[in-house]
Motif scaffolding. Sequence first.
Motif, short mmCIF file in Angstrom:
data_model
loop_
_atom_site.label_atom_id
_atom_site.label_comp_id
_atom_site.label_asym_id
_atom_site.label_seq_id
_atom_site.Cartn_x
_atom_site.Cartn_y
_atom_site.Cartn_z
N THR A 74 6.57 1.05 6.82
CA THR A 74 5.74 2.17 6.39
C THR A 74 6.52 3.19 5.58
O THR A 74 6.14 3.54 4.46
CB THR A 74 5.10 2.85 7.62
N LEU A 75 7.61 3.70 6.11
CA LEU A 75 8.31 4.81 5.46
C LEU A 75 9.19 4.37 4.29
O LEU A 75 9.17 4.98 3.22
CB LEU A 75 9.15 5.55 6.50
N TRP A 92 -3.44 11.36 1.63
CA TRP A 92 -3.75 9.93 1.74
C TRP A 92 -2.54 9.14 2.21
O TRP A 92 -2.68 8.11 2.87
CB TRP A 92 -4.28 9.38 0.41
N SER A 93 -1.33 9.60 1.86
CA SER A 93 -0.13 8.91 2.34
C SER A 93 0.02 9.02 3.85
O SER A 93 0.69 8.18 4.46
CB SER A 93 1.11 9.50 1.67
N LEU A 94 -0.57 10.03 4.44
CA LEU A 94 -0.54 10.15 5.89
C LEU A 94 -1.73 9.45 6.55
O LEU A 94 -1.60 8.88 7.63
CB LEU A 94 -0.55 11.63 6.29
N ALA A 149 0.84 -1.20 0.00
CA ALA A 149 0.00 0.00 0.00
C ALA A 149 0.87 1.25 0.00
O ALA A 149 0.57 2.22 -0.71
CB ALA A 149 -0.92 -0.01 1.22
N MET A 150 1.96 1.22 0.75
CA MET A 150 2.82 2.41 0.81
C MET A 150 3.60 2.60 -0.48
O MET A 150 3.85 3.74 -0.89
CB MET A 150 3.76 2.32 2.01
N ILE A 151 3.99 1.53 -1.15
CA ILE A 151 4.64 1.66 -2.45
C ILE A 151 3.66 2.30 -3.43
O ILE A 151 4.03 3.22 -4.18
CB ILE A 151 5.13 0.29 -2.97
N PRO A 177 -3.27 1.76 11.54
CA PRO A 177 -2.45 0.63 12.00
C PRO A 177 -1.22 1.06 12.79
O PRO A 177 -0.85 0.39 13.77
CB PRO A 177 -2.07 -0.10 10.72
N VAL A 178 -0.59 2.15 12.40
CA VAL A 178 0.60 2.59 13.13
C VAL A 178 0.22 3.12 14.50
O VAL A 178 0.89 2.83 15.50
CB VAL A 178 1.39 3.63 12.30
#
Length: 131
Positions: free
Chosen positions: A89-90, A35-37, A16-18, A43-44
């Motif tokens: 995530t990052l 949306w990236s945030l 999802a993050m990619i 979950p985080v």
Amino acid sequence: MLMLPALLWVPFGPFAMIALGVWCASAPGRRPRLWSLLVPLIPVAASAIVMTFPLSRWDRPVLEDGTLGTPEHLHDFLGYLAVYVGGITLLPWLLGYGITRLARFVQARRRTPRPPLGPDPDPTPTHPDAS
């Protein structure tokens, strides 16, 4: 139920993050970045709550010489930040963003015509007396 998003984030979160990183690199504006945030927020945050509480694990032990030592839970929490937040995530977001930007740069570079290197292959001779 609280931990379900956090558990599902481990196998599916990097993908999802990619995708979000590629979307941010492809589309300008605030919407992809927002949306990236928002996507990894639940979950985080859920896993961070579990890692932080109970607060009694953060008590600083008194060492033999009477000084306060570092909390025993500090190293666990730093490992969590490195793996869960950084690695899951990052890092995938940065990889998706960076690879997309690099690919677009290379494609744009190939599309632009380059000036020829060196002298002209067929120079027209000029006579000093001709005007």
